[in-house]
Scaffold this active site. Structure first.
Site, mmCIF file in Angstrom:
data_model
loop_
_atom_site.group_PDB
_atom_site.id
_atom_site.type_symbol
_atom_site.label_atom_id
_atom_site.label_comp_id
_atom_site.label_asym_id
_atom_site.label_seq_id
_atom_site.Cartn_x
_atom_site.Cartn_y
_atom_site.Cartn_z
ATOM 1 N N ARG A 1 -8.728 -82.981 -85.221
ATOM 2 C CA ARG A 1 -7.847 -81.847 -86.113
ATOM 3 C C ARG A 1 -8.520 -81.577 -87.050
ATOM 4 O O ARG A 1 -8.733 -80.142 -87.548
ATOM 5 C CB ARG A 1 -6.358 -82.650 -86.349
ATOM 6 C CG ARG A 1 -5.421 -82.625 -85.255
ATOM 7 C CD ARG A 1 -5.967 -83.153 -83.973
ATOM 8 N NE ARG A 1 -4.913 -83.168 -82.977
ATOM 9 C CZ ARG A 1 -4.067 -84.068 -82.535
ATOM 10 N NH1 ARG A 1 -4.426 -85.422 -83.033
ATOM 11 N NH2 ARG A 1 -3.214 -84.050 -81.601
ATOM 12 N N ASP B 1 -9.833 -83.672 -78.549
ATOM 13 C CA ASP B 1 -8.155 -83.282 -78.414
ATOM 14 C C ASP B 1 -7.996 -81.711 -78.298
ATOM 15 O O ASP B 1 -9.363 -80.952 -78.173
ATOM 16 C CB ASP B 1 -7.783 -83.833 -79.830
ATOM 17 C CG ASP B 1 -6.187 -84.110 -79.633
ATOM 18 O OD1 ASP B 1 -5.545 -83.232 -79.132
ATOM 19 O OD2 ASP B 1 -5.833 -85.308 -79.932
ATOM 20 N N HIS C 1 -3.783 -83.274 -74.006
ATOM 21 C CA HIS C 1 -4.757 -83.067 -75.011
ATOM 22 C C HIS C 1 -6.195 -82.583 -74.789
ATOM 23 O O HIS C 1 -7.201 -82.970 -75.485
ATOM 24 C CB HIS C 1 -4.646 -84.244 -76.064
ATOM 25 C CG HIS C 1 -3.384 -84.466 -76.922
ATOM 26 N ND1 HIS C 1 -2.930 -83.596 -77.759
ATOM 27 C CD2 HIS C 1 -2.450 -85.589 -76.667
ATOM 28 C CE1 HIS C 1 -1.850 -84.206 -78.200
ATOM 29 N NE2 HIS C 1 -1.249 -85.193 -77.720
ATOM 30 N N GLU D 1 1.406 -88.105 -74.293
ATOM 31 C CA GLU D 1 1.810 -86.684 -74.506
ATOM 32 C C GLU D 1 1.201 -85.621 -73.488
ATOM 33 O O GLU D 1 0.834 -84.455 -73.716
ATOM 34 C CB GLU D 1 1.773 -86.267 -76.001
ATOM 35 C CG GLU D 1 2.234 -87.121 -76.797
ATOM 36 C CD GLU D 1 2.005 -86.713 -78.369
ATOM 37 O OE1 GLU D 1 2.963 -86.621 -79.142
ATOM 38 O OE2 GLU D 1 0.650 -86.272 -78.486
ATOM 39 N N TRP E 1 -4.130 -89.889 -88.306
ATOM 40 C CA TRP E 1 -4.475 -88.496 -87.637
ATOM 41 C C TRP E 1 -4.292 -87.346 -88.723
ATOM 42 O O TRP E 1 -3.828 -87.468 -89.655
ATOM 43 C CB TRP E 1 -3.109 -88.240 -86.839
ATOM 44 C CG TRP E 1 -2.906 -89.440 -85.702
ATOM 45 C CD1 TRP E 1 -1.811 -90.160 -85.758
ATOM 46 C CD2 TRP E 1 -3.452 -89.454 -84.353
ATOM 47 N NE1 TRP E 1 -1.966 -91.075 -84.505
ATOM 48 C CE2 TRP E 1 -2.889 -90.299 -83.726
ATOM 49 C CE3 TRP E 1 -4.242 -88.478 -83.755
ATOM 50 C CZ2 TRP E 1 -3.313 -90.890 -82.427
ATOM 51 C CZ3 TRP E 1 -4.743 -89.014 -82.408
ATOM 52 C CH2 TRP E 1 -4.451 -89.906 -81.826
ATOM 53 N N THR E 2 -5.416 -86.586 -88.259
ATOM 54 C CA THR E 2 -5.802 -85.738 -89.643
ATOM 55 C C THR E 2 -5.143 -84.302 -89.545
ATOM 56 O O THR E 2 -5.820 -83.466 -90.329
ATOM 57 C CB THR E 2 -7.152 -85.743 -89.592
ATOM 58 O OG1 THR E 2 -7.763 -85.068 -88.461
ATOM 59 C CG2 THR E 2 -7.585 -86.906 -89.804
HETATM 60 C C1 ACM Z 1 -0.195 -90.494 -80.475
HETATM 61 O O1 ACM Z 1 0.244 -90.308 -81.669
HETATM 62 N N1 ACM Z 1 -0.081 -89.152 -79.851
HETATM 63 C C2 ACM Z 1 -0.594 -91.490 -79.887
#
Ligand code: ACM
Ligand code: ZN
Length: 530
Positions: A161, A190, A262, A326, A468-469
């Site tokens: 990200r 991703d 992703h 996801e 997560w960024t």
């Molecule tokens: C995740 O936070 N989608 C693993």
């Protein structure tokens, strides 16, 4: 008679102050303070017993230079009548990560059960060396005998990200090393960027490494884009450098190559491996997307196997993370090849198709002597026979996997997502994705769910903090969100419950600000305001 309690109080205060001055995070299993101090200054001699000990000695010298600004001198033998530091092996090997430290005014002896143990001892010693003045530090006399409660003490970093340079990643690894975290989960691919050079498929980074622009502000509030091309990637030489840097600090790098979802960045470069053939663009906003790898095509698996070949040659880690989270299944429902695969394999639904995908990849990795790990969605449609599970949607996935006798890493959103807010008042904080995970809730986390029997709990290898960024464009923001929550998690994973105390942790953490300030780390300061 009346003077005794006062004297005791005075001794108690001195003891508490010096005990706090030890400042070790995570708190050791056993430590016993003694009278006196060892003084470190430029020229203090550092000796070692074996070649492994010499490598650790080089690390200790580098760390003391970095955190205290003091230059130790490496020598095979001590000089006569001069205090010195010595590294040696010699603790029982029952626990490879065990170490002992014995500090007297004349000598610092650090003993490790293995190189890993020595490195853990070094992290403690670096934290004990209190800088008294420029060029002079003192370590209180003490005996320590220490080993971790959990084998997997992880920190994750999303470099997709937002991208962080090799040197920033190494600085992140420095923080892991300071807190004896031993797994760096490197989220390398991703939707919004592919960050690792793969020689056989140069477009993965050439095309997939860059997005044409990035959404501005919080996605739910805006659909504005900045119009600025953004990206970057690590060459294989850079990856090797990071892996070696981590290894010399007792940290295993677990790479994550996301599949089957992703995957926009990879499919922008090689759309043939999607269901409908594209065209597909590298993601410019956050969330999940319909275009994912097509498991109806054998070529998709050959492509991923080629990538995993190169990944395995770069990362010696037993575990390879394949994501698995996801994955939107809309394309699979409409894809003739995917439907044909389901029919041929007798798969009832798209969840089972995902399971087929993951199991096929697991067979390939196992054939290469590696173990597969994935997010807890890999339980859906049937868990691959040897897979380890990272439980992120709460703890239920981890509990289910442990009951099935699969290894588990706990990383539930609450409190292990360090992209969540640290203050209840969001306006006081940099923009973040949401949630609220303050320092005390991280500290009070227990990775072993009560729902599991003692035997089942053995499948829980440990826990991990995830960074997560999406909302961290600069590395300074990564530091702010990671520190000091990483320190709290380190104590969760290292220190026996009976030695855990949040108040005491906060006192030690205050001392740590000296170390963090010295290296210019940006850490969240809420704990100083209490
Ligand atoms: C995740 O936070 N989608 C693993
Ligand atoms: Zn398909």
């Amino acid at each position: 008679m009346r003077r005794t309690p006062l004297l005791l109080l005075f001794i108690g205060l001195v003891f508490v102050t010096t005990a706090n001055a030890q400042g070790i995070i995570p708190n050791p299993k056993k430590q016993e303070l003694r009278p006196g101090v060892f003084q470190l200054m430029n020229g203090t001699v550092l000796t070692y017993a074996t070649a492994d000990c010499k490598e650790a000695a080089v690390l200790l010298r580098q760390q003391i230079q970095m955190y205290q600004g003091i230059s130790l001198v490496l020598q095979e033998k001590p000089s006569p009548n001069t205090p010195f530091i010595r590294l040696e092996q010699g603790v029982s090997k029952k626990h490879a990560e065990r170490y002992r430290i014995n500090i007297t005014p004349d000598q610092v002896l650090i003993q490790g059960a293995s190189k890993a143990g020595l490195i853990n001892g070094i992290s403690s010693f670096v934290q004990m060396a209190n800088l008294k003045s420029e060029g002079l530090a003192e370590a209180h006399s003490v005996r320590i005998d220490d080993e971790p409660a959990f084998a997997w003490r992880g920190m994750h970093l999303d470099v997709c990200r937002h991208f962080f340079s090799k040197d920033e990643v190494k600085r992140y690894i420095d923080y892991l090393a300071l807190y004896k975290m031993n797994v760096f989960h490197w989220h390398l691919t991703d939707d919004q960027g592919w960050r690792i050079e793969i020689k056989k498929y140069p477009l993965l980074t050439g095309v997939g490494g860059y997005r044409k622009e990035t959404i501005v502000g919080r996605q739910s509030d805006t659909a504005r884009f900045d119009g600025i091309r953004y990206g970057g990637f690590y060459t294989q030489d850079e990856v090797r450098e990071v892996v070696a840097y981590a290894a010399s600090r007792n940290i295993t790098v677990v790479p994550e190559i996301e599949m089957p979802g992703h995957a926009l960045a990879a499919l922008a470069a090689y759309p043939a491996f999607s269901c409908n053939g594209g065209p597909i663009e590298v993601g410019t906003k956050w969330g999940v997307f319909d275009d994912v790898y097509c498991p109806g095509k054998d070529s998709t698996f050959l492509f991923l196997q080629d990538i995993l070949d190169e990944v395995c040659s770069l990362f010696p880690s037993t575990y390879i993370h394949i994501g698995g989270d996801e994955c939107v299944k809309n394309r699979w429902k409409q894809c003739a090849r995917c439907q044909a695969r389901m029919k041929a394999q007798g798969l009832k639904n798209e969840e089972e198709l995902q399971s087929y995908f993951v199991q096929r990849i697991e067979r390939y990795l196992n054939g290469k002597g590696r173990q597969m790990i994935g997010w807890d969605e890999i339980l859906e449609g049937g868990l691959a026979p040897n897979a380890a599970v990272m439980s992120w949607r709460g703890t239920s996935g981890g509990i289910a996997a442990a009951k099935l006798k699969h290894k588990v890493i706990m990383t539930p959103g609450k409190p292990c997502y360090f992209d969540h807010y640290q203050d209840r008042d969001r306006l006081k904080e940099p923009l973040a994705i949401g949630g609220f995970n303050p320092l005390d809730s991280v500290y009070s986390y227990h990775p072993l769910p009560k729902e599991l029997s003692t035997k089942e709990q053995r499948y829980i290898l440990g826990a991990q903090g995830n960074v997560w960024t999406e909302y961290m464009p600069d590395f300074k923001e990564v530091e702010y969100m990671s520190l000091p929550r990483m320190a709290a998690l380190s104590e969760v994973l290292w220190t026996p419950d009976k030695k855990k105390n949040y108040g005491d942790f906060l006192v030690r953490l205050r001392y740590h600000t000296v170390l963090l300030d010295r290296i210019g780390a940006m850490y969240a300061k809420h704990f100083l305001q209490k």
